[in-house]
Design a protein around this motif. Structure first.
Motif, PDB file in Angstrom:
ATOM      1  N   ALA A   1       0.827  -1.209   0.000  1.00 20.97           N
ATOM      2  CA  ALA A   1       0.000   0.000   0.000  1.00 20.97           C
ATOM      3  C   ALA A   1       0.859   1.255   0.000  1.00 20.97           C
ATOM      4  O   ALA A   1       0.539   2.236  -0.671  1.00 20.97           O
ATOM      5  N   LEU A   2       1.950   1.238   0.746  1.00 19.11           N
ATOM      6  CA  LEU A   2       2.829   2.408   0.777  1.00 19.11           C
ATOM      7  C   LEU A   2       3.539   2.600  -0.554  1.00 19.11           C
ATOM      8  O   LEU A   2       3.794   3.731  -0.968  1.00 19.11           O
ATOM      9  N   GLN A   3       3.870   1.498  -1.237  1.00 15.48           N
ATOM     10  CA  GLN A   3       4.552   1.613  -2.525  1.00 15.48           C
ATOM     11  C   GLN A   3       3.631   2.183  -3.602  1.00 15.48           C
ATOM     12  O   GLN A   3       4.070   2.919  -4.464  1.00 15.48           O
ATOM     13  N   ARG A   4       2.345   1.844  -3.540  1.00 22.50           N
ATOM     14  CA  ARG A   4       1.430   2.369  -4.551  1.00 22.50           C
ATOM     15  C   ARG A   4       0.842   3.721  -4.132  1.00 22.50           C
ATOM     16  O   ARG A   4       0.067   4.306  -4.848  1.00 22.50           O
ATOM     17  N   GLY A   5       1.192   4.204  -2.947  1.00 22.55           N
ATOM     18  CA  GLY A   5       0.793   5.531  -2.514  1.00 22.55           C
ATOM     19  C   GLY A   5      -0.588   5.601  -1.900  1.00 22.55           C
ATOM     20  O   GLY A   5      -1.116   6.681  -1.707  1.00 22.55           O
ATOM     21  N   GLY A   6      -1.181   4.477  -1.577  1.00 22.40           N
ATOM     22  CA  GLY A   6      -2.507   4.476  -0.987  1.00 22.40           C
ATOM     23  C   GLY A   6      -2.448   4.135   0.485  1.00 22.40           C
ATOM     24  O   GLY A   6      -1.400   4.161   1.122  1.00 22.40           O
ATOM     25  N   SER A   7      -3.603   3.819   1.014  1.00 19.53           N
ATOM     26  CA  SER A   7      -3.669   3.394   2.401  1.00 19.53           C
ATOM     27  C   SER A   7      -3.909   1.892   2.432  1.00 19.53           C
ATOM     28  O   SER A   7      -4.486   1.334   1.501  1.00 19.53           O
ATOM     29  N   PRO A   8      -3.486   1.221   3.480  1.00 18.35           N
ATOM     30  CA  PRO A   8      -3.666  -0.221   3.545  1.00 18.35           C
ATOM     31  C   PRO A   8      -5.146  -0.591   3.607  1.00 18.35           C
ATOM     32  O   PRO A   8      -5.975   0.175   4.081  1.00 18.35           O
ATOM     33  N   GLU A   9      -5.455  -1.796   3.108  1.00 13.69           N
ATOM     34  CA  GLU A   9      -6.850  -2.230   3.068  1.00 13.69           C
ATOM     35  C   GLU A   9      -7.381  -2.466   4.468  1.00 13.69           C
ATOM     36  O   GLU A   9      -6.662  -2.858   5.372  1.00 13.69           O
ATOM     37  N   ARG A  10      -8.673  -2.214   4.608  1.00 10.37           N
ATOM     38  CA  ARG A  10      -9.317  -2.427   5.909  1.00 10.37           C
ATOM     39  C   ARG A  10      -9.848  -3.847   5.954  1.00 10.37           C
ATOM     40  O   ARG A  10     -10.296  -4.393   4.969  1.00 10.37           O
ATOM     41  N   GLY A  11      -9.826  -4.433   7.158  1.00 11.77           N
ATOM     42  CA  GLY A  11     -10.435  -5.741   7.348  1.00 11.77           C
ATOM     43  C   GLY A  11      -9.753  -6.849   6.603  1.00 11.77           C
ATOM     44  O   GLY A  11     -10.421  -7.693   6.021  1.00 11.77           O
ATOM     45  N   GLY A  12      -8.437  -6.868   6.582  1.00 14.67           N
ATOM     46  CA  GLY A  12      -7.719  -7.917   5.896  1.00 14.67           C
ATOM     47  C   GLY A  12      -7.777  -9.250   6.617  1.00 14.67           C
ATOM     48  O   GLY A  12      -7.306 -10.253   6.113  1.00 14.67           O
ATOM     49  N   GLY A  13      -8.349  -9.319   7.782  1.00 12.47           N
ATOM     50  CA  GLY A  13      -8.435 -10.575   8.509  1.00 12.47           C
ATOM     51  C   GLY A  13      -7.219 -10.864   9.362  1.00 12.47           C
ATOM     52  O   GLY A  13      -7.176 -11.879  10.047  1.00 12.47           O
ATOM     53  N   ASN A  14      -6.230  -9.996   9.319  1.00 17.65           N
ATOM     54  CA  ASN A  14      -5.013 -10.252  10.082  1.00 17.65           C
ATOM     55  C   ASN A  14      -5.235 -10.132  11.583  1.00 17.65           C
ATOM     56  O   ASN A  14      -4.627 -10.857  12.353  1.00 17.65           O
ATOM     57  N   GLY A  15      -6.106  -9.235  11.985  1.00 17.36           N
ATOM     58  CA  GLY A  15      -6.367  -9.057  13.415  1.00 17.36           C
ATOM     59  C   GLY A  15      -6.994 -10.289  14.027  1.00 17.36           C
ATOM     60  O   GLY A  15      -6.572 -10.756  15.091  1.00 17.36           O
ATOM     61  N   PHE A  16      -8.013 -10.838  13.363  1.00 17.42           N
ATOM     62  CA  PHE A  16      -8.652 -12.031  13.897  1.00 17.42           C
ATOM     63  C   PHE A  16      -7.747 -13.255  13.767  1.00 17.42           C
ATOM     64  O   PHE A  16      -7.802 -14.165  14.587  1.00 17.42           O
ATOM     65  N   MET A  17      -6.881 -13.254  12.745  1.00 18.84           N
ATOM     66  CA  MET A  17      -5.940 -14.360  12.624  1.00 18.84           C
ATOM     67  C   MET A  17      -4.915 -14.304  13.760  1.00 18.84           C
ATOM     68  O   MET A  17      -4.567 -15.332  14.348  1.00 18.84           O
ATOM     69  N   MET A  18      -4.452 -13.109  14.093  1.00 17.44           N
ATOM     70  CA  MET A  18      -3.509 -12.974  15.210  1.00 17.44           C
ATOM     71  C   MET A  18      -4.178 -13.317  16.537  1.00 17.44           C
ATOM     72  O   MET A  18      -3.572 -13.941  17.396  1.00 17.44           O
ATOM     73  N   LEU A  19      -5.434 -12.919  16.704  1.00 21.15           N
ATOM     74  CA  LEU A  19      -6.164 -13.271  17.914  1.00 21.15           C
ATOM     75  C   LEU A  19      -6.344 -14.780  18.007  1.00 21.15           C
ATOM     76  O   LEU A  19      -6.191 -15.362  19.093  1.00 21.15           O
ATOM     77  N   GLY A  20      -6.645 -15.423  16.886  1.00 22.86           N
ATOM     78  CA  GLY A  20      -6.747 -16.880  16.871  1.00 22.86           C
ATOM     79  C   GLY A  20      -5.430 -17.540  17.239  1.00 22.86           C
ATOM     80  O   GLY A  20      -5.388 -18.512  18.007  1.00 22.86           O
ATOM     81  N   GLY A  21      -4.325 -17.019  16.722  1.00 29.45           N
ATOM     82  CA  GLY A  21      -3.013 -17.561  17.073  1.00 29.45           C
ATOM     83  C   GLY A  21      -2.687 -17.359  18.541  1.00 29.45           C
ATOM     84  O   GLY A  21      -2.128 -18.241  19.196  1.00 29.45           O
ATOM     85  N   LEU A  22      -3.068 -16.199  19.075  1.00 26.02           N
ATOM     86  CA  LEU A  22      -2.834 -15.932  20.498  1.00 26.02           C
ATOM     87  C   LEU A  22      -3.648 -16.881  21.363  1.00 26.02           C
ATOM     88  O   LEU A  22      -3.147 -17.417  22.356  1.00 26.02           O
ATOM     89  N   LEU A  23      -4.898 -17.132  20.984  1.00 24.00           N
ATOM     90  CA  LEU A  23      -5.725 -18.067  21.734  1.00 24.00           C
ATOM     91  C   LEU A  23      -5.186 -19.488  21.638  1.00 24.00           C
ATOM     92  O   LEU A  23      -5.331 -20.274  22.575  1.00 24.00           O
ATOM     93  N   LEU A  24      -4.577 -19.832  20.509  1.00 26.59           N
ATOM     94  CA  LEU A  24      -3.939 -21.149  20.404  1.00 26.59           C
ATOM     95  C   LEU A  24      -2.739 -21.255  21.334  1.00 26.59           C
ATOM     96  O   LEU A  24      -2.457 -22.328  21.874  1.00 26.59           O
ATOM     97  N   MET A  25      -2.028 -20.164  21.519  1.00 30.33           N
ATOM     98  CA  MET A  25      -0.836 -20.185  22.358  1.00 30.33           C
ATOM     99  C   MET A  25      -1.172 -20.243  23.845  1.00 30.33           C
ATOM    100  O   MET A  25      -0.389 -20.745  24.640  1.00 30.33           O
ATOM    101  N   ILE A  26      -2.338 -19.737  24.234  1.00 31.65           N
ATOM    102  CA  ILE A  26      -2.740 -19.773  25.643  1.00 31.65           C
ATOM    103  C   ILE A  26      -3.057 -21.217  26.009  1.00 31.65           C
ATOM    104  O   ILE A  26      -3.802 -21.887  25.299  1.00 31.65           O
ATOM    105  N   PRO A  27      -2.498 -21.714  27.102  1.00 34.43           N
ATOM    106  CA  PRO A  27      -2.765 -23.103  27.478  1.00 34.43           C
ATOM    107  C   PRO A  27      -4.231 -23.316  27.827  1.00 34.43           C
ATOM    108  O   PRO A  27      -4.795 -22.593  28.646  1.00 34.43           O
TER     109      PRO A  27
END
Length: 187
Positions: free
Chosen positions: A79-105
Motif C-alpha cells: 500500500a505504501l509503494q502504490r501511494g494508498g492506504s492499507p486495506e481495511r479488514g484484511g483478517g489479520n487481526g482475527f488471525m492474530m487473535l486466533g493464534g494468540l488463543l492457540l498459544m494460551i494453554p
C-alpha cells in the motif's frame, strides 16, 4: 481562603459498566473451566497427551501469528509503494487473535482460536465489528475526542486550565548519595 463554590465531602462516583463489573467473574469462570477440562482429559488420555496437546497449540499459534504478521506487513508495504492506504479488514487481526488463543494453554481457548482461523468466521466477525464501531462513533457526541484530550489537562480550583509538565525537584544535599550519582553540569 475559599473560592465561594460549595464542595461536597462525598464526591459521586460514576457507575461501573456491566462489562467492568462482570469481566473478572467471567475470566475466573473461564480459567476454572479450562483447568477442569485439562484435568478431565489428563485423567482419560494421560498427562503426556495433555502436555503434547498444549505444546502443539503453542507451536501452531506462534506459526499463525508469524504468518499473519508477515501478511499484514506485506500488505502495508504494498500500500505504501502504490501511494494508498492499507486495506481495511484484511483478517489479520482475527488471525492474530486466533493464534494468540492457540498459544494460551487450554482446550477451550484452542477451540475458539481454531474457529477464528476459518475465513468465513473472520469475515462475519469483521463485518460485525465494523458495524459496531460505526454505530458507536455515530452515537458519540460531537467533539468527544477533543473532550477526551481536555480531561488530560490540569484543572485548578479557580477554574483555569493549565497545561504543563511535572518537573521533579528533589532537595538533595551535597552529602546525599543521589547528589553524588548525578553527572556534573560542566566538563
Amino acid at each position: 481562603m475559599t473560592t465561594g463554590a460549595p464542595t461536597s465531602s462525598h464526591p459521586t462516583r460514576a457507575r461501573r459498566s456491566r462489562l467492568r463489573r462482570f469481566l473478572p467473574l467471567g475470566v475466573a469462570a473461564w480459567l476454572v473451566l479450562e483447568i477442569w477440562l485439562l484435568t478431565l482429559v489428563a485423567g482419560a488420555a494421560g498427562g503426556l497427551t495433555v502436555f503434547l496437546l498444549l505444546l502443539a497449540g503453542f507451536v501452531a499459534g506462534s506459526v499463525v501469528i508469524k504468518r499473519a504478521g508477515r501478511r499484514a506487513f506485506r500488505s502495508l508495504n504494498e500500500a505504501l509503494q502504490r501511494g494508498g492506504s492499507p486495506e481495511r479488514g484484511g483478517g489479520n487481526g482475527f488471525m492474530m487473535l486466533g493464534g494468540l488463543l492457540l498459544m494460551i494453554p487450554g482446550l477451550i481457548s484452542d477451540a475458539v482460536g481454531l474457529l477464528l482461523l476459518i475465513p468465513p468466521v473472520q469475515k462475519a466477525l469483521s463485518r460485525s465489528a465494523e458495524r459496531t464501531v460505526d454505530r458507536k462513533l455515530r452515537e458519540a457526541a460531537p467533539g468527544s475526542l477533543g473532550d477526551a484530550f481536555q480531561q488530560v489537562r490540569i484543572h485548578r480550583p479557580d477554574g483555569k486550565v493549565v497545561q504543563g509538565e511535572v518537573i521533579r525537584n528533589d532537595k538533595d544535599e551535597p552529602g546525599d548519595a543521589a547528589w553524588e550519582q548525578r553527572p556534573p553540569l560542566t566538563s
